[in-house]
Design a protein around this motif. Structure first.
Motif, PDB file in Angstrom:
ATOM      1  N   ASN A   1       3.508  13.579  -1.468  1.00 53.10           N
ATOM      2  CA  ASN A   1       2.477  13.921  -0.481  1.00 53.10           C
ATOM      3  C   ASN A   1       2.424  12.898   0.656  1.00 53.10           C
ATOM      4  O   ASN A   1       2.216  13.257   1.811  1.00 53.10           O
ATOM      5  CB  ASN A   1       1.104  14.047  -1.162  1.00 53.10           C
TER       6      ASN A   1
ATOM      7  N   ARG B   1       0.862  -1.183   0.000  1.00 54.65           N
ATOM      8  CA  ARG B   1       0.000   0.000   0.000  1.00 54.65           C
ATOM      9  C   ARG B   1       0.900   1.236   0.000  1.00 54.65           C
ATOM     10  O   ARG B   1       1.907   1.266   0.708  1.00 54.65           O
ATOM     11  CB  ARG B   1      -0.849   0.048   1.286  1.00 54.65           C
TER      12      ARG B   1
ATOM     13  N   ASP C   1       0.669   4.121   1.367  1.00 55.68           N
ATOM     14  CA  ASP C   1       0.819   4.790   2.673  1.00 55.68           C
ATOM     15  C   ASP C   1       1.848   4.089   3.573  1.00 55.68           C
ATOM     16  O   ASP C   1       2.409   4.703   4.475  1.00 55.68           O
ATOM     17  CB  ASP C   1      -0.519   4.800   3.423  1.00 55.68           C
TER      18      ASP C   1
ATOM     19  N   SER D   1      -5.943  16.492  -9.712  1.00 54.20           N
ATOM     20  CA  SER D   1      -5.090  16.440 -10.901  1.00 54.20           C
ATOM     21  C   SER D   1      -5.793  17.141 -12.054  1.00 54.20           C
ATOM     22  O   SER D   1      -5.417  18.250 -12.423  1.00 54.20           O
ATOM     23  CB  SER D   1      -4.605  15.035 -11.231  1.00 54.20           C
ATOM     24  N   SER D   2      -6.841  16.548 -12.617  1.00 51.01           N
ATOM     25  CA  SER D   2      -7.526  17.243 -13.716  1.00 51.01           C
ATOM     26  C   SER D   2      -8.463  18.330 -13.186  1.00 51.01           C
ATOM     27  O   SER D   2      -8.773  19.284 -13.895  1.00 51.01           O
ATOM     28  CB  SER D   2      -8.337  16.242 -14.534  1.00 51.01           C
ATOM     29  N   GLY D   3      -8.940  18.189 -11.971  1.00 51.79           N
ATOM     30  CA  GLY D   3      -9.890  19.157 -11.407  1.00 51.79           C
ATOM     31  C   GLY D   3     -11.341  18.752 -11.622  1.00 51.79           C
ATOM     32  O   GLY D   3     -12.254  19.410 -11.116  1.00 51.79           O
TER      33      GLY D   3
ATOM     34  N   THR E   1     -13.102  16.210 -10.516  1.00 50.40           N
ATOM     35  CA  THR E   1     -13.823  15.778  -9.294  1.00 50.40           C
ATOM     36  C   THR E   1     -14.363  16.992  -8.546  1.00 50.40           C
ATOM     37  O   THR E   1     -15.506  16.988  -8.078  1.00 50.40           O
ATOM     38  CB  THR E   1     -12.876  14.962  -8.378  1.00 50.40           C
TER      39      THR E   1
HETATM   40  O1  PRT Z   1      -4.362   1.377  -2.026  1.00 53.68           O
HETATM   41  P1  PRT Z   1      -3.347   2.419  -1.759  1.00 53.68           P
HETATM   42  O2  PRT Z   1      -3.382   2.977  -0.373  1.00 53.68           O
HETATM   43  O3  PRT Z   1      -1.967   1.964  -2.193  1.00 53.68           O
HETATM   44  O4  PRT Z   1      -3.683   3.620  -2.791  1.00 53.68           O
HETATM   45  P2  PRT Z   1      -4.493   4.979  -2.583  1.00 53.68           P
HETATM   46  O5  PRT Z   1      -5.890   4.749  -2.967  1.00 53.68           O
HETATM   47  O6  PRT Z   1      -4.191   5.583  -1.252  1.00 53.68           O
HETATM   48  O7  PRT Z   1      -3.751   5.934  -3.610  1.00 53.68           O
HETATM   49  P3  PRT Z   1      -4.019   6.244  -5.161  1.00 53.68           P
HETATM   50  O8  PRT Z   1      -3.605   5.081  -5.984  1.00 53.68           O
HETATM   51  O9  PRT Z   1      -5.370   6.817  -5.374  1.00 53.68           O
HETATM   52  O10 PRT Z   1      -2.983   7.459  -5.329  1.00 53.68           O
HETATM   53  C1  PRT Z   1      -1.620   7.242  -5.162  1.00 53.68           C
HETATM   54  C2  PRT Z   1      -0.885   8.559  -5.352  1.00 53.68           C
HETATM   55  O11 PRT Z   1      -1.160   9.092  -6.653  1.00 53.68           O
HETATM   56  C3  PRT Z   1      -1.275   9.694  -4.420  1.00 53.68           C
HETATM   57  O12 PRT Z   1      -0.691   9.591  -3.144  1.00 53.68           O
HETATM   58  C4  PRT Z   1      -0.751  10.905  -5.188  1.00 53.68           C
HETATM   59  O13 PRT Z   1       0.623  11.061  -4.935  1.00 53.68           O
HETATM   60  C5  PRT Z   1      -0.947  10.493  -6.644  1.00 53.68           C
HETATM   61  N1  PRT Z   1      -2.084  11.168  -7.317  1.00 53.68           N
HETATM   62  C6  PRT Z   1      -1.967  11.893  -8.461  1.00 53.68           C
HETATM   63  C7  PRT Z   1      -3.372  11.182  -6.950  1.00 53.68           C
HETATM   64  C8  PRT Z   1      -4.064  11.957  -7.906  1.00 53.68           C
HETATM   65  N2  PRT Z   1      -3.165  12.384  -8.826  1.00 53.68           N
HETATM   66  C9  PRT Z   1      -5.484  12.148  -7.781  1.00 53.68           C
HETATM   67  N3  PRT Z   1      -6.066  12.838  -8.614  1.00 53.68           N
HETATM   68  N4  PRT Z   1      -4.051  10.605  -5.919  1.00 53.68           N
HETATM   69  C10 PRT Z   1      -5.368  10.759  -5.819  1.00 53.68           C
HETATM   70  N5  PRT Z   1      -6.116  11.510  -6.693  1.00 53.68           N
HETATM   71  C11 PRT Z   1      -7.589  11.542  -6.439  1.00 53.68           C
HETATM   72  C12 PRT Z   1      -8.023  12.658  -5.512  1.00 53.68           C
HETATM   73  O14 PRT Z   1      -7.920  12.230  -4.159  1.00 53.68           O
HETATM   74  C13 PRT Z   1      -9.464  12.910  -5.927  1.00 53.68           C
HETATM   75  O15 PRT Z   1     -10.333  11.958  -5.370  1.00 53.68           O
HETATM   76  O16 PRT Z   1      -8.303  11.775  -7.654  1.00 53.68           O
HETATM   77  C14 PRT Z   1      -9.390  12.659  -7.435  1.00 53.68           C
HETATM   78  C15 PRT Z   1      -9.160  13.969  -8.135  1.00 53.68           C
HETATM   79  O17 PRT Z   1      -8.756  13.764  -9.453  1.00 53.68           O
HETATM   80  P4  PRT Z   1      -9.194  14.799 -10.609  1.00 53.68           P
HETATM   81  O18 PRT Z   1      -8.486  14.335 -11.833  1.00 53.68           O
HETATM   82  O19 PRT Z   1     -10.680  14.704 -10.743  1.00 53.68           O
HETATM   83  O20 PRT Z   1      -8.744  16.176 -10.167  1.00 53.68           O
END
Ligand code: PRT
Ligand code: ZN
Length: 293
Positions: free
Chosen positions: A77, A56, A58, A165-167, A169
């Motif tokens: 992050n 994972r 984290d 990222s894209s904005g 959401t």
């Molecule tokens: O299961 P595990 O714990 O390993 O994975 P996770 O679910 O905690 O992480 P994951 O795979 O979602 O993300 C891993 C890493 O990717 C994050 O720690 C960031 O460093 C990076 N990353 C890059 C992102 C995004 N872009 C991102 N857009 N992580 C999450 N998001 C989510 C954000 O939280 C929101 O819900 O995507 C959504 C927003 O995206 P847009 O494109 O709509 O802006």
């Protein structure tokens, strides 16, 4: 436990997984991932002294700090949120995102200073608390582990602090960004004591880092080949610094030469436009696979 194997942690399944494995493949590290990867905790590379652990995201900084693995690929992050004292070896250029504070479009909150006394939902309480303290904003933090963007609509919080990222959401949940707390991308991090643990591991890390740098540099550049009238060569080569200087080869056709060089990705279109304006013809742009040294 072998001292001659470098142990690398990558995300088991998520946004970092594919790019992490592609990077290793581009570095010539062979991993036999046949069958389902889901059951495998670790895989040893076939042609490089590396063992890859699937975890994972984290948990990766903690495993490094505890010496269970030596290095890892994880979002910056997560490193900052877990406050682990690891060594940043290389920024990897993928999984770019920003941690931002956002509020409902209809909110009276217009800037972060207006968040005094308000409640903010986030999965990043440590980084957010530091940001608020630096601004001397006293807001309460409501920690949730996912779907942060729905918290204001559910009446759970006045604002959120989440990755963007894209904005899209934010937009689809009627939220607007107020300020960026942090910019992040995937990073290669290492155990601070890696040399003390085993000098051999540091050597393997140096080899891996050299390969990663060659791959990343190649991605940031393009190879350009063009035809130039001989009287335009000076102005054209001024636009093309190249690695040392451009290569110039006479064409079979009298009065013309081929110019070969390398340009950086970020200035690419401006340079191509200037080259055309200076008289260049038949411009070919070729991706570079590796750029060594
Ligand atoms: O299961 P595990 O714990 O390993 O994975 P996770 O679910 O905690 O992480 P994951 O795979 O979602 O993300 C891993 C890493 O990717 C994050 O720690 C960031 O460093 C990076 N990353 C890059 C992102 C995004 N872009 C991102 N857009 N992580 C999450 N998001 C989510 C954000 O939280 C929101 O819900 O995507 C959504 C927003 O995206 P847009 O494109 O709509 O802006
Ligand atoms: Zn996670």
């Amino acid at each position: 436990m072998s001292e001659n194997l470098l142990r690398l942690a990558v995300q088991k399944s998520g946004r970092l997984s594919e790019d992490s494995l592609s990077l290793l493949a581009e570095c010539g590290v062979g991993l036999n991932l046949s069958g389902s990867r889901s059951g495998k905790l670790r895989v040893q590379a076939s042609n490089f002294p590396l063992e890859v652990f699937f975890l994972r995201d984290d948990d990766i900084p903690g495993y490094i700090a505890d010496g269970v693995v030596d290095i890892g690929i994880v979002g910056e992050n997560v490193v900052l949120e877990t406050k682990t004292d690891v060594l940043l070896i290389e920024r990897l250029g993928f999984a770019r995102c920003r941690l931002s504070v956002a509020v409902p479009k209809i909110s009276s909150v217009r800037e972060v200073a207006d968040l005094n006394g308000k409640k903010i939902a986030t999965s990043y309480p440590v980084v957010l608390r530091q940001f608020l303290d630096e601004r001397r904003i006293s807001a309460s933090i409501h920690e949730i582990s996912g779907s942060v963007e729905i918290a204001p609509g559910m009446g759970l919080a006045d604002a959120i602090c989440d990755l963007v990222s894209s904005g899209s959401t934010l937009i689809s949940n009627g939220l607007v960004e107020l300020e960026t707390v942090l910019r992040s991308e995937a990073v290669l991090v290492a155990d601070k004591n890696i040399v003390a643990v085993a000098a051999e591991k540091q050597k393997i890390l140096d080899r891996l880092q050299f390969r990663i740098q060659s791959v990343l540099r190649a991605k940031q550049h393009k190879y350009v080949v063009l035809n130039s009238p001989n009287d335009a060569i000076n102005s054209i080569t001024e636009l093309l610094p190249g690695m040392k200087s451009p290569t110039i080869i006479p064409l079979a056709q009298e009065g013309w030469s081929a110019v070969h060089s390398v340009v950086t990705e970020d200035a690419f279109w401006e340079i191509i436009e200037s080259l055309k304006a200076a008289g260049a013809q038949g411009i070919l742009v070729v991706p570079i696979e590796k750029m060594v040294g």
